[in-house]
Design a protein around this motif. Structure first.
Motif, PDB file in Angstrom:
ATOM      1  N   ALA A 131       0.787  -1.416   0.067  1.00 47.49           N
ATOM      2  CA  ALA A 131      -0.001  -0.351   0.263  1.00 47.49           C
ATOM      3  C   ALA A 131       0.285   1.244  -0.357  1.00 47.49           C
ATOM      4  CB  ALA A 131      -0.396   0.107   1.322  1.00 47.49           C
ATOM      5  N   TYR A 135       1.131   4.351  -2.659  1.00 48.17           N
ATOM      6  CA  TYR A 135       1.113   5.906  -2.375  1.00 48.17           C
ATOM      7  C   TYR A 135       1.976   6.504  -2.382  1.00 48.17           C
ATOM      8  CZ  TYR A 135       0.138  10.199   0.567  1.00 48.17           C
ATOM      9  OH  TYR A 135       0.811  10.996   0.860  1.00 48.17           O
ATOM     10  N   THR A 138       2.171   6.727  -6.482  1.00 52.75           N
ATOM     11  CA  THR A 138       1.289   7.988  -6.386  1.00 52.75           C
ATOM     12  C   THR A 138       1.229   9.295  -6.630  1.00 52.75           C
ATOM     13  OG1 THR A 138      -0.659   6.031  -6.317  1.00 52.75           O
ATOM     14  CG2 THR A 138      -1.727   8.208  -5.797  1.00 52.75           C
ATOM     15  N   HIS A 151      -3.995   5.247  -7.037  1.00 53.28           N
ATOM     16  CA  HIS A 151      -4.060   5.277  -6.428  1.00 53.28           C
ATOM     17  C   HIS A 151      -5.469   4.265  -5.881  1.00 53.28           C
ATOM     18  CE1 HIS A 151      -7.560   7.624  -4.027  1.00 53.28           C
ATOM     19  NE2 HIS A 151      -6.245   7.822  -3.072  1.00 53.28           N
ATOM     20  N   PHE A 152      -5.794   3.428  -6.699  1.00 55.17           N
ATOM     21  CA  PHE A 152      -6.930   2.430  -6.415  1.00 55.17           C
ATOM     22  C   PHE A 152      -6.281   1.674  -6.055  1.00 55.17           C
ATOM     23  CE2 PHE A 152      -8.261  -1.994  -7.718  1.00 55.17           C
ATOM     24  CZ  PHE A 152      -9.333  -1.184  -7.200  1.00 55.17           C
ATOM     25  N   ARG A 155      -5.691   2.515  -1.744  1.00 52.90           N
ATOM     26  CA  ARG A 155      -6.736   1.792  -1.324  1.00 52.90           C
ATOM     27  C   ARG A 155      -6.619   0.328  -1.682  1.00 52.90           C
ATOM     28  NH1 ARG A 155     -11.333   6.285  -2.080  1.00 52.90           N
ATOM     29  NH2 ARG A 155     -12.559   4.882  -1.836  1.00 52.90           N
ATOM     30  N   HIS A 156      -6.541  -0.445  -2.398  1.00 58.40           N
ATOM     31  CA  HIS A 156      -6.739  -2.027  -2.468  1.00 58.40           C
ATOM     32  C   HIS A 156      -5.775  -2.647  -1.114  1.00 58.40           C
ATOM     33  CE1 HIS A 156      -8.074  -5.244  -4.016  1.00 58.40           C
ATOM     34  NE2 HIS A 156      -6.724  -5.965  -4.337  1.00 58.40           N
ATOM     35  N   LEU A 158      -4.915  -1.155   1.715  1.00 51.22           N
ATOM     36  CA  LEU A 158      -5.083  -1.338   2.763  1.00 51.22           C
ATOM     37  C   LEU A 158      -6.493  -1.632   3.169  1.00 51.22           C
ATOM     38  CD1 LEU A 158      -5.182   2.692   3.015  1.00 51.22           C
ATOM     39  CD2 LEU A 158      -3.376   1.598   3.853  1.00 51.22           C
ATOM     40  N   ILE A 159      -7.478  -2.382   2.504  1.00 49.79           N
ATOM     41  CA  ILE A 159      -8.454  -3.321   2.951  1.00 49.79           C
ATOM     42  C   ILE A 159      -7.627  -3.939   3.170  1.00 49.79           C
ATOM     43  CG2 ILE A 159     -10.379  -5.023   1.985  1.00 49.79           C
ATOM     44  CD1 ILE A 159     -10.982  -2.136  -0.236  1.00 49.79           C
ATOM     45  N   CYS A 193     -13.526  -6.000  -1.359  1.00 48.26           N
ATOM     46  CA  CYS A 193     -12.462  -5.037  -2.220  1.00 48.26           C
ATOM     47  C   CYS A 193     -13.361  -5.324  -3.653  1.00 48.26           C
ATOM     48  CB  CYS A 193     -11.456  -5.897  -2.629  1.00 48.26           C
ATOM     49  SG  CYS A 193     -10.354  -6.593  -1.766  1.00 48.26           S
ATOM     50  N   HIS A 196     -14.755  -1.588  -2.832  1.00 51.16           N
ATOM     51  CA  HIS A 196     -14.570  -0.511  -2.627  1.00 51.16           C
ATOM     52  C   HIS A 196     -13.887  -1.104  -4.709  1.00 51.16           C
ATOM     53  CE1 HIS A 196     -10.290   0.029  -4.017  1.00 51.16           C
ATOM     54  NE2 HIS A 196     -10.144   1.237  -3.135  1.00 51.16           N
ATOM     55  N   TYR A 200     -15.519   3.161  -6.600  1.00 51.81           N
ATOM     56  CA  TYR A 200     -14.624   3.476  -6.963  1.00 51.81           C
ATOM     57  C   TYR A 200     -14.618   4.391  -8.252  1.00 51.81           C
ATOM     58  CZ  TYR A 200      -8.884   5.607  -7.271  1.00 51.81           C
ATOM     59  OH  TYR A 200      -8.097   6.267  -7.488  1.00 51.81           O
TER      60      TYR A 200
END
Length: 208
Positions: A131, A135, A138, A151-152, A155-156, A158-159, A193, A196, A200
């Motif tokens: 992640a 980031y 990104t 960015h997707f 966040r993916h 981070l889940i 996921c 999300h 998204y």
């Protein structure tokens, strides 16, 4: 004079570490000197089978990161190094967890809880590194489409970190430990996921 980072060297080193992790699994795969389908041998083979393909899955996630961006700096190199270190650690609790499915190596609920905690820590740290790598890429990307994709995935993954942390909390408190509740928590990755991804991309359609 500042030199550009050689991404091929970093990928080659990473592949070498993944290969070493696979080697560790082979070295620790013990048939006990008997070429027979005893429970011990079957357990060992199952642990090796699952561990190997989980390692392949992690390699694939790692490989895809370098397909999605060509940006590299010292921070990503550091995160990648931590990721590789944790991957080597991760092999052993994963193998022990698979063996516990067959009733081996775990004698008390406390032992199983500790195993889930060790597994969860490895899982969480691996995907936290992924992640943070996404980031970092990104924030440095200059291409709108690439930035959106990176960015997707930030966040993916981070889940994955949140689900791993939830498993650690349940295991530490020994909640549902006899039923493997800290393990079943990972099934939440699928719906989380999917949701999300849906929201998204739906949000992106509204912005276009």
């Amino acid at each position: 004079m500042k030199f550009l980072h050689n991404i091929s060297r970093i990928e080659a080193f990473s592949d070498g570490v993944f290969a070493f992790a696979a080697t560790l699994m082979v070295v620790n795969f013990d048939m006990g000197g008997e070429m027979s389908f005893s429970k011990a041998n079957l357990t060992g083979f199952l642990a090796f089978f699952v561990s190997f393909f989980v390692l392949v899955a992690l390699w694939w996630v790692h490989y895809n990161f370098f397909r999605r961006t060509d940006y590299m700096d010292n921070k990503i190199i550091t995160l990648n190094s931590i990721l590789l270190f944790v991957t080597l650690y991760y092999v052993f609790p994963l193998k022990s967890l698979v063996q516990s499915w067959m009733g081996e190596g775990v004698k008390t609920p406390g032992d199983l809880a500790s195993l889930f905690v060790m597994y969860g820590i490895g899982f969480m740290l691996i995907f936290l590194c992924f992640a943070l790598m996404y980031y970092r890429a990104t924030t440095k990307s200059k291409k709108p489409k690439e930035k959106y994709i990176l960015h997707f995935y930030f966040r993916h993954f981070l889940i994955f970190v949140v689900v791993g942390l939830l498993s650690i909390v349940l295991a530490s408190a020994e909640i549902g430990i006899r039923f493997g509740m800290p393990g079943f928590v990972y099934a939440l990755l699928g719906p989380f996921c999917a949701l999300h991804s849906y929201f998204y991309y739906k949000n992106q359609e509204h912005q276009l």
